[in-house]
Design a protein around this motif. Structure first.
Motif, mmCIF file in Angstrom:
data_model
loop_
_atom_site.group_PDB
_atom_site.id
_atom_site.type_symbol
_atom_site.label_atom_id
_atom_site.label_comp_id
_atom_site.label_asym_id
_atom_site.label_seq_id
_atom_site.Cartn_x
_atom_site.Cartn_y
_atom_site.Cartn_z
ATOM 1 N N MET A 273 39.167 15.087 -38.433
ATOM 2 C CA MET A 273 39.995 15.622 -38.319
ATOM 3 C C MET A 273 40.145 16.488 -38.868
ATOM 4 O O MET A 273 39.831 17.412 -39.871
ATOM 5 C CB MET A 273 40.664 14.817 -39.441
ATOM 6 N N ASP B 170 42.761 17.992 -41.080
ATOM 7 C CA ASP B 170 44.187 17.799 -41.266
ATOM 8 C C ASP B 170 43.834 19.336 -42.532
ATOM 9 O O ASP B 170 45.263 19.466 -43.381
ATOM 10 C CB ASP B 170 44.572 17.071 -41.639
ATOM 11 N N ARG C 149 49.363 16.056 -35.381
ATOM 12 C CA ARG C 149 49.533 14.210 -36.360
ATOM 13 C C ARG C 149 50.859 13.820 -35.011
ATOM 14 O O ARG C 149 50.273 12.571 -34.735
ATOM 15 C CB ARG C 149 49.984 14.253 -37.676
ATOM 16 N N LEU C 150 52.028 13.992 -35.204
ATOM 17 C CA LEU C 150 53.010 13.582 -34.247
ATOM 18 C C LEU C 150 52.426 13.550 -32.916
ATOM 19 O O LEU C 150 52.320 12.342 -32.589
ATOM 20 C CB LEU C 150 54.165 14.576 -34.498
ATOM 21 N N LYS D 75 49.391 13.509 -32.136
ATOM 22 C CA LYS D 75 48.213 11.647 -31.430
ATOM 23 C C LYS D 75 48.813 11.247 -31.304
ATOM 24 O O LYS D 75 48.532 10.433 -31.506
ATOM 25 C CB LYS D 75 47.613 12.274 -32.837
ATOM 26 N N ASN D 76 49.903 10.697 -32.281
ATOM 27 C CA ASN D 76 51.001 9.077 -32.841
ATOM 28 C C ASN D 76 51.235 8.720 -31.040
ATOM 29 O O ASN D 76 51.886 8.020 -30.728
ATOM 30 C CB ASN D 76 50.998 8.997 -33.850
ATOM 31 N N ALA D 77 51.844 10.475 -30.773
ATOM 32 C CA ALA D 77 53.050 9.901 -29.579
ATOM 33 C C ALA D 77 52.179 9.334 -28.444
ATOM 34 O O ALA D 77 50.375 9.337 -28.630
ATOM 35 C CB ALA D 77 53.358 11.183 -29.303
#
Lengths: 124, 168
Positions: free
Chosen positions: A1, A3, B163-164, B166-168
């Motif tokens: 990741m 992040d 993050r949004l 990747k989740n979509a």
């Protein structure tokens, strides 16, 4: 990741700051010496350099013409000339590095050299 | 056209639109109003290009970036600003490729900082080419310090959006 901040990020940030300091020092070293703008006069294939901080008058003779150059309050101008076109007189004052007065008939050029300052535009 | 290609084209077009909007926003509301440094800007377009690079593909990111620079220069800029943006954009894009080889050793924070710094170096090079003088590089240290600060800010913007995505 990707992040969270990783060790590689610290290396990149440290590298950028190190580069900033290096470039800063590279430019600091020459600017410790005198970087005040100077007037460079080219006349009869000879180059003469005068500081512009000191007021003075210089008489130049070349190819049968006589130019009277004045240095005044950090700028330079051709006060009078007996050349036929008088472009050099009409150019007016030069005070910023890179600015130039050229008198074609007499082959005399005056140029301010020194550190450039200011900016023309901001790009996006 | 398959649906995945349509999706990719639509996504690229949408990202290009967002990037142009952010360019425009940064042009009408320049950060230099708050911080008296000419040329200091957040580089929000880079958020979009980085998103495109990691969420769509590196090639798409390059095309979106090039299109963004061309279109915004045509709309709001001039030849000089186009050359400046082109150099900056190219260097930032090169930075993304460089980060690709670092893999998971770097986060979006590091990528943003590196791209911002390379963008500034590219712009200084463009200035040197246009002015035939390296004196513009004397401005680089200040720009690089701001690149670190603004890069961290854009990194903080990219992280949750990614993050949004990747989740979509």
């Amino acid at each position: 990741m990707k992040d969270r901040i990783k060790a590689g990020d610290i290396v990149i940030i440290a590298g950028v700051i190190l580069l900033a300091v290096t470039v800063f020092l590279l430019f600091l070293i020459p600017s410790l010496s005198d970087t005040a703008a100077v007037l460079e006069i080219s006349c009869n294939n000879e180059k003469m350099v005068y500081t512009v901080s000191e007021n003075r008058e210089i008489v130049l003779e070349s190819k049968g013409y006589t130019l009277r150059v004045c240095i005044e309050d950090g700028s330079a101008y051709v006060a009078s000339s007996d050349c036929p076109d008088k472009t050099c007189v009409h150019t007016g004052r030069i005070d910023r590095p890179g600015k130039l007065i050229a008198c074609v008939p007499s082959g005399i050029t005056l140029r301010i050299i020194g550190e450039e300052d200011g900016y023309d535009f901001v790009a996006g | 056209m398959t649906s995945s290609r349509v999706k990719r084209l639509t996504l690229d077009a949408m990202l290009l639109g967002v990037a142009m909007m952010l360019s425009y926003l940064e042009a009408v509301l320049p950060l230099s109003l708050v911080i008296p440094i000419p040329g200091a800007k957040l580089g929000l377009c880079n958020v979009v290009v980085t998103l495109c690079f990691y969420a769509v593909s590196p090639l798409d990111a390059g095309i979106v970036s090039l299109m963004r620079i061309t279109l915004t220069s045509l709309l709001f800029g001039n030849v000089s600003s186009f050359i400046f943006s082109l150099f900056g954009g190219f260097f930032a894009y090169a930075g993304m490729w460089l980060c690709k080889f670092f893999g998971d050793k770097v986060s979006y924070y590091g990528i943003s900082v590196l791209c911002a710094a390379l963008h500034n170096i590219g712009q200084c090079l463009a200035g040197s080419v246009l002015l035939f003088s390296f004196s513009i590089f004397s401005y680089l240290p200040l720009l690089l310090i701001f690149a670190v600060a603004f890069g961290l800010v854009t990194g903080a913007v990219i992280t949750p959006i990614m993050r949004l995505f990747k989740n979509a």
